[in-house]
Design an enzyme around this catalytic site. Structure first.
Site, PDB file in Angstrom:
ATOM      1  N   HIS A 189       4.832  -0.151  -0.069  1.00  0.00           N
ATOM      2  CA  HIS A 189       5.474  -1.035   0.896  1.00  0.00           C
ATOM      3  C   HIS A 189       4.442  -1.965   1.543  1.00  0.00           C
ATOM      4  O   HIS A 189       3.237  -1.735   1.447  1.00  0.00           O
ATOM      5  CB  HIS A 189       6.198  -0.227   1.976  1.00  0.00           C
ATOM      6  N   ASP A 200       0.991   5.161   1.747  1.00  0.00           N
ATOM      7  CA  ASP A 200       0.445   5.901   2.895  1.00  0.00           C
ATOM      8  C   ASP A 200      -0.118   7.235   2.422  1.00  0.00           C
ATOM      9  O   ASP A 200       0.403   7.861   1.482  1.00  0.00           O
ATOM     10  CB  ASP A 200       1.535   6.171   3.944  1.00  0.00           C
ATOM     11  N   HIS A 240       0.840  -1.201   0.000  1.00  0.00           N
ATOM     12  CA  HIS A 240       0.000   0.000   0.000  1.00  0.00           C
ATOM     13  C   HIS A 240       0.875   1.250   0.000  1.00  0.00           C
ATOM     14  O   HIS A 240       2.070   1.190   0.305  1.00  0.00           O
ATOM     15  CB  HIS A 240      -0.896   0.026   1.244  1.00  0.00           C
ATOM     16  N   ARG A 258       4.256  -8.098  17.793  1.00  0.00           N
ATOM     17  CA  ARG A 258       5.077  -6.960  17.374  1.00  0.00           C
ATOM     18  C   ARG A 258       4.233  -5.691  17.481  1.00  0.00           C
ATOM     19  O   ARG A 258       3.069  -5.663  17.081  1.00  0.00           O
ATOM     20  CB  ARG A 258       5.559  -7.158  15.943  1.00  0.00           C
TER      21      ARG A 258
END
Length: 757
Positions: free
Chosen positions: A738, A688, A686, A748
């Site tokens: 990314h 940002d 995607h 995480r």
């Protein structure tokens, strides 16, 4: 016929006396009076701080001083508030009997507790010769103690009209003639005694007396504070009377001007000047290398309100460079919220310190009661050499604080601490008429470090060191922190400044009070010779969050930065500590481990993770095309603080790595993402909705999770080993498509912001 000539006889007698007094001294002024013909007499029944200051100034000028009454019980009344002081006259009378036949001896009598010499014997004698009288009294503009006598004073065209008994200089026979008339009691008034003699025209003429109308020698401060200014010279400092343009030799802080005298004493005669700085700071210091053992210290810690960064405060006390077996801890904690912090500190240190006592909120002690109890811990222990009181809002950053304070060898001394970037500090340089804060003319320079020294002040708080010996002598009365409606620190300072009155045999009768010594004060000092630390703000400290210190980025920015910003952050700018693992993807340290842990704890405590669903009412339009399992900063009421963090710590890095781009430091989406195999393990490719994005790793790969990382498709570049507290910064739109690589084990956490959307 004889009766007709009687008035003429007295007229001729007065004329003859005047002629003799005018002619004889004139011949004497031809040659200077040798300084060995000057004797200074003063009364002091105890070596108070004021007396020691007086002697320090006298010794500086090499005055020959004889002290009268040392060790006697003071029976002269409270001369600072009412009539009294006759004991001084009695002692002078006794001393003058052996000096009466020394025709060429000049006797100077001055008070000692509230007097400072500003000039030397040569100047004093020269000015006395110029007066051309045998006896000279100090003068003031206010009549005391009997205002009805004002009209009996001789008219004065210019100058001060009324007698003050705090300063007398004259030839020994003349002074003796005055003193021998004393036949009253020790608690009768000395000034009234001298006044009646001076107002007798015959005695005034016979003894050739006058007043120092224009303050050539004596400067009384009562009613004249506005007349005097400090005059700085290259070697020493003077007081200048601006009304008469004179430089007085003796400065007297009579009645209620003792605090102002303390201010002047910070400079005159050689305490501080612009050229040499502090002239007395190194005198009478304690040399630790000469001590057989370190002094024992009782440390009183006071937590009276919810206080940010308390664990860090306690750790700083632990880090003080002082033998731990010489420290006894007394802690008063008035807040249930802080019990967990105290418990943890106790568990870590219970076997380190000599002893450790905690008084908790269940005791329901007032601040004054708690502080009295802490001080008594030292007062009642003969082995306690010092009492060190420190409030929880003081952040000490100087590990040598205790040693530096002890070295100065003062009864009460406080290190200067202030609010970061503000003039708010732990001392007042002056008091208003009602006893509250007033700004002294040197206050700002002292706080800002433009004047460095050890300063006598009327008020100090938050942190101070008191000699145990002083607590068991001058300050031995109980309940020093409780007085009228004053707060505890103000009560302590007033009690230290003013006279201690003691009751005989614990009798409740007012008549049983007596004073062991004349009005005096224990001096309180502030030192800014070193950097010691700062006062943090406790205002608006909200304890409703899980980790409340995170919200202190506005109120206490320095402490917030020390706790939450990575220790290597500044190396980004000094040593170019940035990495570029992929084109235009920059990697740099920003958060400390503590920041990462507390942000994760805050989010887990909130607990309402989004679940990675497309439908999202938190964003405009209610639909997220590439959803993550996250919590927004706005949901925990941290949006404003987070945006401030971006402006303060991300924007400078942006300018460094993307030269020429000036970010607005604004973001609509700020959130923490949670990746785990059970919920959401990865994020599909995607772009940002940002000009640039930051992505901060909040936990450790290999320890907390396996897998994870980020892949940038355009450059076929992956970063698979994120470092805790380090942030990626990369362009958001167009070039840097990314994806989030799968987390295969554990959980995480990352913090993300889409900046400049």
């Amino acid at each position: 016929m004889a009766m007709e000539y009687f008035p003429c006889f007295y007229f001729l007698l007065f004329s003859l006396i005047q002629f003799i007094n005018c002619v004889q001294p004139a011949t004497r002024t031809q040659d200077p009076i040798p300084t060995d013909k000057l004797l200074v007499l003063t009364v002091a029944t105890a070596e108070t701080d004021g007396f020691l200051r007086f002697m320090q100034s006298a010794n500086y000028f090499n005055y020959n001083v004889k002290i009268l009454g040392m060790g006697e019980e003071w029976k002269g009344g409270d001369v600072g508030r009412s009539i009294g002081g006759g004991q001084k006259v009695r002692l002078l009378k006794e001393a003058m009997e052996s000096l009466a036949d020394q025709e060429d001896l000049i006797v100077l009598f001055v008070d000692s507790y509230d007097v400072i010499f500003a000039g030397g014997p040569e100047e004093l004698l020269k000015k006395f010769q110029q007066v051309n009288h045998r006896v000279l009294f100090a003068a003031e503009g206010l009549v005391w103690p009997d205002k009805r006598l004002a009209d009996k004073y001789p008219f004065v065209r210019s100058g001060k009209r009324f007698l003050n008994s705090g300063g007398i200089i004259g030839y020994a026979p003349n002074v003796n003639s005055i003193m021998q008339q004393w036949d009253l009691h020790d608690n009768d008034d000395d000034q009234l005694f001298y006044t009646k003699i001076y107002l007798d025209p015959l005695q005034r003429e016979t003894l050739n007396m006058t007043l120092d109308h224009k303050c050539m020698i004596f400067q009384n401060l009562n009613g004249a504070v506005d007349e005097v200014l400090l005059k700085f010279g290259t070697e020493r400092v003077r007081v200048r009377n601006t009304v008469y343009d004179t430089l007085p030799v003796v400065v007297h802080g009579n009645v209620n001007t003792k605090i102002y005298l303390n201010f002047l004493g910070n400079y005159i005669p050689n305490a501080w000047n612009y050229e040499h700085g502090c002239g007395v700071c190194d005198e009478d210091m304690i040399d630790f290398s000469q001590l057989k053992d370190f002094p024992s210290i009782t440390v009183g810690v006071f937590i009276e309100q919810p206080t940010p960064f308390l664990p860090e405060f306690l750790q700083r006390l632990l880090n003080l460079d002082y033998p731990k077996d010489k420290l006894t801890f007394f802690i008063h904690n008035n807040e249930v919220y802080h019990e967990k912090h105290i418990q943890k500190f106790w568990e870590e240190t219970k076997n380190i310190f000599k002893s450790f006592k905690v008084v908790g909120p269940e005791e329901m002690l007032s601040q004054g009661e708690a502080r009295n109890m802490g001080m008594d811990t030292c007062r009642q222990d003969p082995g306690c050499d010092f009492y060190f009181s420190v409030d929880a809002d003081v952040m000490l950053n100087n590990r040598q604080t205790l040693k530096l304070l002890i070295e100065q060898n003062r009864k009460i001394i406080s290190p200067l601490v202030s609010r970061h970037g503000k003039l708010w500090s732990n001392f007042w340089g002056a008091l208003s008429l009602d006893g509250y804060y007033a700004r002294s003319e040197d206050y700002v320079d002292i706080v800002q470090g433009k004047r460095i020294g050890v300063w006598n002040v009327p008020y100090m708080a938050h942190i101070y060191l008191i000699k145990g010996e002083a607590l068991r002598t001058e300050l031995k009365e109980r309940n020093y922190f409780i007085l009228e409606k004053l707060d505890p620190d103000m009560a302590l300072c007033r009690n230290a400044r003013e006279l201690t009155i003691q009751r005989e045999k614990d009798s409740p009768s007012p008549e049983s009070f007596h004073m062991l010594r004349p009005p005096k004060g224990v001096f309180m000092y502030i030192t800014n010779r070193h950097e010691f630390g700062r006062i943090i703000s406790t205002a608006n400290y909200n304890t409703s969050h899980f980790n409340n210190d995170l919200w202190q980025i506005y109120e206490n920015p320095v402490d917030w930065k020390e706790k939450y910003i990575h220790p290597n952050y500044t190396r980004i700018f000094t040593e170019n500590l940035t990495e570029e693992p992929c084109p235009d993807v920059f990697w740099f340290p920003v958060f400390s481990e503590k920041a990462c842990d507390e942000i994760v704890e805050e989010m887990e405590n909130f607990g309402s993770w989004s679940g990675g669903k497309h439908q999202d009412k938190r964003i405009s339009g209610g639909y997220e095309s590439v959803p993550t399992d996250d919590i927004h900063m706005s949901q925990i009421d941290y949006e404003k603080e987070w945006l401030h963090f971006i402006r303060e710590f991300i924007s400078p890095v942006t300018l460094k790595v993307f030269s020429g781009y000036y970010t607005k430091g604004y973001a609509l989406l700020n959130f923490v993402v949670k990746y785990s195999p059970e919920r959401q393990a990865f994020l599909r490719p995607h772009h940002d909705t940002s000009t640039f994005t930051i992505n901060i790793a909040l936990n450790n790969k290999g320890t907390d999770f396996q897998g994870g990382g980020c892949r940038f498709h355009r450059y076929n570049c992956s970063i698979e080993s994120p470092r805790k507290g380090w942030s990626f910064m990369h362009p958001g739109r167009l070039t840097h498509l990314h994806e989030g690589l799968p987390t295969t084990k554990g959980t995480r956490y990352i913090a993300v912001s889409f900046i400049d959307p």
